[in-house]
Design a protein around this motif. Structure first.
Motif, PDB file in Angstrom:
ATOM      1  N   VAL A 172     -30.198  41.618  43.049  1.00  0.00           N
ATOM      2  CA  VAL A 172     -29.599  43.085  43.577  1.00  0.00           C
ATOM      3  C   VAL A 172     -30.630  43.902  43.642  1.00  0.00           C
ATOM      4  N   VAL A 173     -30.972  44.935  44.581  1.00  0.00           N
ATOM      5  CA  VAL A 173     -31.995  45.857  44.597  1.00  0.00           C
ATOM      6  C   VAL A 173     -31.232  47.220  44.845  1.00  0.00           C
ATOM      7  N   VAL A 174     -31.469  47.964  43.835  1.00  0.00           N
ATOM      8  CA  VAL A 174     -30.822  49.333  43.806  1.00  0.00           C
ATOM      9  C   VAL A 174     -31.771  50.498  43.904  1.00  0.00           C
ATOM     10  N   GLY A 175     -31.667  51.227  44.895  1.00  0.00           N
ATOM     11  CA  GLY A 175     -32.858  52.438  45.390  1.00  0.00           C
ATOM     12  C   GLY A 175     -32.238  53.332  46.227  1.00  0.00           C
ATOM     13  N   ASP A 176     -32.903  54.318  46.221  1.00  0.00           N
ATOM     14  CA  ASP A 176     -32.715  55.576  47.142  1.00  0.00           C
ATOM     15  C   ASP A 176     -33.115  55.872  48.597  1.00  0.00           C
ATOM     16  N   THR A 177     -33.922  54.996  49.085  1.00  0.00           N
ATOM     17  CA  THR A 177     -34.532  55.049  50.153  1.00  0.00           C
ATOM     18  C   THR A 177     -34.101  54.050  51.228  1.00  0.00           C
ATOM     19  N   PRO A 178     -34.309  54.187  52.340  1.00  0.00           N
ATOM     20  CA  PRO A 178     -34.318  53.136  53.537  1.00  0.00           C
ATOM     21  C   PRO A 178     -35.138  51.978  53.138  1.00  0.00           C
ATOM     22  N   ALA A 179     -36.270  52.439  52.547  1.00  0.00           N
ATOM     23  CA  ALA A 179     -37.312  51.399  52.321  1.00  0.00           C
ATOM     24  C   ALA A 179     -36.996  50.339  51.232  1.00  0.00           C
ATOM     25  N   ASP A 180     -36.199  50.987  50.369  1.00  0.00           N
ATOM     26  CA  ASP A 180     -35.449  50.098  49.186  1.00  0.00           C
ATOM     27  C   ASP A 180     -34.595  49.090  49.620  1.00  0.00           C
ATOM     28  N   ILE A 181     -33.673  49.620  50.734  1.00  0.00           N
ATOM     29  CA  ILE A 181     -32.756  48.844  51.482  1.00  0.00           C
ATOM     30  C   ILE A 181     -33.405  47.706  52.265  1.00  0.00           C
ATOM     31  N   GLY A 182     -34.439  47.973  52.859  1.00  0.00           N
ATOM     32  CA  GLY A 182     -35.318  47.252  53.802  1.00  0.00           C
ATOM     33  C   GLY A 182     -36.104  46.096  53.154  1.00  0.00           C
ATOM     34  N   CYS A 183     -36.687  46.330  51.977  1.00  0.00           N
ATOM     35  CA  CYS A 183     -37.665  45.490  51.457  1.00  0.00           C
ATOM     36  C   CYS A 183     -36.999  44.323  50.849  1.00  0.00           C
ATOM     37  N   GLY A 184     -36.256  44.271  50.620  1.00  0.00           N
ATOM     38  CA  GLY A 184     -35.418  42.763  50.399  1.00  0.00           C
ATOM     39  C   GLY A 184     -34.779  42.075  51.397  1.00  0.00           C
ATOM     40  N   ALA A 185     -34.737  42.780  52.507  1.00  0.00           N
ATOM     41  CA  ALA A 185     -33.848  42.084  53.724  1.00  0.00           C
ATOM     42  C   ALA A 185     -34.209  40.677  53.863  1.00  0.00           C
ATOM     43  N   ALA A 186     -35.497  40.391  53.911  1.00  0.00           N
ATOM     44  CA  ALA A 186     -35.876  38.965  54.229  1.00  0.00           C
ATOM     45  C   ALA A 186     -35.543  37.952  53.231  1.00  0.00           C
ATOM     46  N   GLY A 188     -32.486  38.190  51.962  1.00  0.00           N
ATOM     47  CA  GLY A 188     -30.992  38.271  52.020  1.00  0.00           C
ATOM     48  C   GLY A 188     -30.607  38.647  50.758  1.00  0.00           C
ATOM     49  N   VAL A 189     -31.090  39.808  49.924  1.00  0.00           N
ATOM     50  CA  VAL A 189     -30.473  40.141  48.783  1.00  0.00           C
ATOM     51  C   VAL A 189     -29.110  41.310  48.908  1.00  0.00           C
ATOM     52  N   LYS A 190     -28.597  41.356  47.612  1.00  0.00           N
ATOM     53  CA  LYS A 190     -27.583  42.410  47.894  1.00  0.00           C
ATOM     54  C   LYS A 190     -28.293  43.848  47.953  1.00  0.00           C
ATOM     55  N   THR A 191     -28.032  44.739  48.630  1.00  0.00           N
ATOM     56  CA  THR A 191     -28.719  46.130  48.373  1.00  0.00           C
ATOM     57  C   THR A 191     -27.678  47.184  48.119  1.00  0.00           C
ATOM     58  N   ILE A 192     -27.765  48.011  47.029  1.00  0.00           N
ATOM     59  CA  ILE A 192     -27.211  49.230  46.673  1.00  0.00           C
ATOM     60  C   ILE A 192     -28.070  50.501  46.781  1.00  0.00           C
ATOM     61  N   ALA A 193     -27.822  51.312  47.806  1.00  0.00           N
ATOM     62  CA  ALA A 193     -28.141  52.433  47.846  1.00  0.00           C
ATOM     63  C   ALA A 193     -27.307  53.675  47.000  1.00  0.00           C
ATOM     64  N   VAL A 194     -28.338  54.577  46.752  1.00  0.00           N
ATOM     65  CA  VAL A 194     -27.987  55.642  45.994  1.00  0.00           C
ATOM     66  C   VAL A 194     -28.701  57.168  46.529  1.00  0.00           C
ATOM     67  N   ALA A 195     -27.562  57.763  46.740  1.00  0.00           N
ATOM     68  CA  ALA A 195     -28.260  59.187  47.421  1.00  0.00           C
ATOM     69  C   ALA A 195     -28.711  60.187  46.551  1.00  0.00           C
ATOM     70  N   THR A 196     -29.520  59.847  45.660  1.00  0.00           N
ATOM     71  CA  THR A 196     -30.013  60.816  44.396  1.00  0.00           C
ATOM     72  C   THR A 196     -31.519  61.329  44.999  1.00  0.00           C
TER      73      THR A 196
END
Length: 228
Positions: A172-186, A188-196
């Motif tokens: 599970v990757v938790v982050g506040d930017t599109p880069a956080d969402i995308g960096c684990g895409a390869a 196939g992780v679970k991504t949790i974005a936070v708008a802080t």
């Protein structure tokens, strides 16, 4: 099910109110003797080494000189950062202490960091928070200047630490930017974005994370989403 939970630092766990930017500006000036304007350049989602390279070359330093002086510049950056975050200048964002503490107490969870900060800089920023010791593994800008390289590094370290395998949505990757969402895409992780950070819920949702939260203040809901 086991979980490897990897948090970004800046604007996800903490707000250092520009301390990192001020420290990098000063370190570039100390090392290369140049300064300049951002002109739309953003630090968000980038690694510290990449930021130094991008800004120093933008401000006129030849790339080969930047490469030769990068290590010294980052050492100066960490020293400047210590001064910048002295006192109460690091704000722990809402829900972070509760969420991180709950995850660290869950035997199914290995808690880690996934950040563009160099490792020493990450330690400086997290030292005032009281939760730094709860993160057992990490991947940092000092491991690679390329943000997409970092998830696999963190996974390998977690597997060496625990003797477990972590794959797919167990990570599970938790982050506040599109880069956080995308960096684990390869992976196939679970991504949790936070708008802080600087991106709104709508902007983050456009990058198709598994979940988006406005912040971590409803930490129990975030916890259940991570564990589910």
């Amino acid at each position: 099910m086991q979980r490897l939970v990897l948090f970004d630092i800046d604007c996800t766990l903490i707000d250092a109110h520009g301390a990192g930017g001020r420290a990098i500006f000063a370190a570039i000036g100390d090392t290369f003797g140049v300064t300049g304007r951002l002109d739309g350049y953003t630090f968000h989602g980038r690694t510290d080494p990449a930021i130094v390279h991008d800004l120093a070359t933008r401000w006129g330093v030849p790339p080969e000189r930047v490469a030769a002086g990068l290590g010294e510049c980052l050492r100066r950056y960490v020293a400047r950062l210590r001064d910048e975050v002295a006192g109460d200048r690091v704000e722990v964002l809402p829900g972070v202490r509760e969420l991180v503490t709950a995850l660290a107490a869950d035997r199914r969870v290995v808690l880690g960091l996934l950040t563009g900060n160099v490792a020493e800089g990450a330690a400086v920023k997290l030292a005032p928070t009281g939760v730094a010791s709860l993160f057992k593994v990490g991947a940092y800008g000092s491991d690679s200047s390329r943000r997409p390289d970092l998830p696999a590094i963190a996974v390998r370290r977690a597997e060496r630490l625990t003797g477990r395998r972590f794959t797919g949505k167990e990570i599970v990757v938790v982050g506040d930017t599109p880069a956080d969402i995308g960096c684990g895409a390869a992976l196939g992780v679970k991504t949790i974005a936070v708008a802080t950070g600087t991106h709104s819920v709508e902007e983050l949702a456009a990058h198709a994370p598994d979940h988006v939260f406005p912040d971590l203040s409803d930490w129990r809901a975030v916890y259940e989403t991570i564990i589910a």
